[in-house]
Design a protein around this motif. Sequence first.
Motif, mmCIF file in Angstrom:
data_model
loop_
_atom_site.group_PDB
_atom_site.id
_atom_site.type_symbol
_atom_site.label_atom_id
_atom_site.label_comp_id
_atom_site.label_asym_id
_atom_site.label_seq_id
_atom_site.Cartn_x
_atom_site.Cartn_y
_atom_site.Cartn_z
ATOM 1 N N GLU A 1 0.832 -1.202 0.000
ATOM 2 C CA GLU A 1 0.000 0.000 0.000
ATOM 3 C C GLU A 1 0.867 1.253 0.000
ATOM 4 O O GLU A 1 0.544 2.247 -0.677
ATOM 5 C CB GLU A 1 -0.931 -0.004 1.212
ATOM 6 C CG GLU A 1 -2.038 -1.047 1.122
ATOM 7 C CD GLU A 1 -2.998 -0.989 2.292
ATOM 8 O OE1 GLU A 1 -2.773 -0.156 3.211
ATOM 9 O OE2 GLU A 1 -3.972 -1.765 2.309
ATOM 10 N N SER B 1 -3.252 -7.224 -6.006
ATOM 11 C CA SER B 1 -3.593 -6.779 -4.664
ATOM 12 C C SER B 1 -2.321 -6.465 -3.908
ATOM 13 O O SER B 1 -1.244 -7.001 -4.209
ATOM 14 C CB SER B 1 -4.378 -7.861 -3.911
ATOM 15 O OG SER B 1 -5.634 -8.088 -4.516
ATOM 16 N N THR C 1 -5.348 -5.341 -0.126
ATOM 17 C CA THR C 1 -6.209 -4.386 -0.826
ATOM 18 C C THR C 1 -6.095 -4.576 -2.334
ATOM 19 O O THR C 1 -4.991 -4.533 -2.887
ATOM 20 C CB THR C 1 -5.815 -2.935 -0.479
ATOM 21 O OG1 THR C 1 -5.885 -2.762 0.939
ATOM 22 C CG2 THR C 1 -6.734 -1.938 -1.170
ATOM 23 N N TYR D 1 -9.889 2.439 -5.908
ATOM 24 C CA TYR D 1 -8.858 2.590 -4.864
ATOM 25 C C TYR D 1 -7.892 3.714 -5.231
ATOM 26 O O TYR D 1 -7.548 4.557 -4.390
ATOM 27 C CB TYR D 1 -8.121 1.258 -4.714
ATOM 28 C CG TYR D 1 -6.927 1.288 -3.782
ATOM 29 C CD1 TYR D 1 -7.034 1.757 -2.476
ATOM 30 C CD2 TYR D 1 -5.678 0.827 -4.219
ATOM 31 C CE1 TYR D 1 -5.937 1.765 -1.623
ATOM 32 C CE2 TYR D 1 -4.574 0.829 -3.384
ATOM 33 C CZ TYR D 1 -4.706 1.304 -2.083
ATOM 34 O OH TYR D 1 -3.627 1.310 -1.256
#
Length: 554
Positions: free
Chosen positions: A438, A490, A495, A501
């Motif tokens: 992320e 992901s 996520t 996103y």
Amino acid sequence: MTPATATPMRTRTGPIPTQTHQPTIEIAGPIRDRYDEILTPDAIAFLTELHQRFGSRRHDRLADRMRRRFEVGNGHDPQFRSDTAHIREDAEWQVAGAGPGLEDRRVEITGPTDPKMTINALNSGAKVWLADQEDATSPTWKNVIEGQLSLRDAIRGELSFTSPEGKRYEVTAEQTPTIVMRPRGWHLTENHLRFTDRTGRTMNASGSLVDYGLYFFHNAKQLIENGRGPYFYIAKLESSEEAKLWDDIFSFSEEYIGIPHGTIRATVLIETLPAAFEMEEILFELRDHIAGLNAGRWDYIFSIIKNYRGRGARFVLPDRSEVTMTVPFMRAYTELLVKTCHKRGAFAIGGMSAFIPNRRDPEVTERAFEKVAADKKREAGDGFDGTWVAHPDLIPVARAEFDAVLGERPNQLDRQRPEVEVAASDLIDVHIGRPVTEQGVHGNVSVAIRYIEAWLRGLGAVAIDNLMEDAATAEISRSQVWQWIHQDRSTAEGTRITREYIEGLIDEVLATADRGDGDRFDDAAEIFRDVALGQEFPAFLTLPAYSRFLVETD
């Protein structure tokens, strides 16, 4: 009712005459102070000749690029060419090598050509200055022409600059770096100059030919008189046919102004995947004019992503920070470059580490010095003859690592690297075994938008989060986002990387942006959405950004 009488048709025998026009270049951009010193009638006549003679071949080469990308995207991996094997197998030929002032290239500084940066580069103590009209310059009309003015004045010892705060900058170094100018790549146009060919067709000029042509025409003879020469870095090259095109341009240019054949020296950046498979052929086609090759690491990573973006999960790269020079495909490419160069008497120049010092933060500076020292130690140990830095404070760091290997020698061309064997599969071995995080996704979105925002304001090289970002690193950031979305990746945290996103991350970046009068964050986000979230993948983010926002119109 009397029928209408038709006019009899006349028949023509023989070929229909084709209307011919005198080729011209029209200046469509505004003329500001001193622009007439660069855009002289004689310089425009030279640009017109370059476009008339070589413009159609440029378009052919760009079409070749599209074809090759299509083939790779459809499962045909690049290979070393069988039709040019005889060039690789002929052990006799060598390249021209260094011109005057290029014998020792152990540290080269890169940067844009505005007056302040020009003076800083000339005072830096580097051996070479890459005067960059390409990825470190936002190609506004002002930057294009005023960059030429900076170079013209510097080469004649006439350059000085006073900042808005009243600080005066002058060239004070007794020995200034040899200038190697980098024009824009073949894909970019210069929309402020309009070329009309013999058939009457009008089109935007080539950014490459404009940058190269203006610099060469105004400065070649003065550079020779100064004991140097007209030297160029050639960017984004993808094939030996493109190299041949440049070689023909060089030969024509030398004849045009009356200097000996072979006076021009080029250094070609190997920064695209196709070019990595044709290094010897590129050297061969430019053998009368080439000094060496450079390992353009950031654009090379971008080229890998661009070519393999749709080929499945095994070609997906992890966080940008994890794609280092020691991963398999980067290691193979750089070792092959050194071996190829030294086999043919050409210099091998290393790339630029993105870490830069921060004079207000000693901890950041120390970390940058450590990272850069390790990078340059590896390059010098691998056989490179020199390297790039983006900040004057890094010159002693890089020089120390090359001095430790070179000593008093100007280069290590005699180091042949016979132990290096690189197969085609090695050049596309992108398995790294690290996840996408992320933090990595957010970093890409943030860096790309902040860089594009600065680029739209006319800045081409920008310090962001203690790294030097330019168009190439921004391309990596947006192309990774595109690939992660289309390959349904992901993050390590679980996520899914979707358009929704990324839209949320864009909102976060805009909400925390350092806004001010004249900021371009909204425009930057618009461009980022187009090049990272669209169904289609634009070949370069600078193409839509330039045509939409940088072209000055009446």
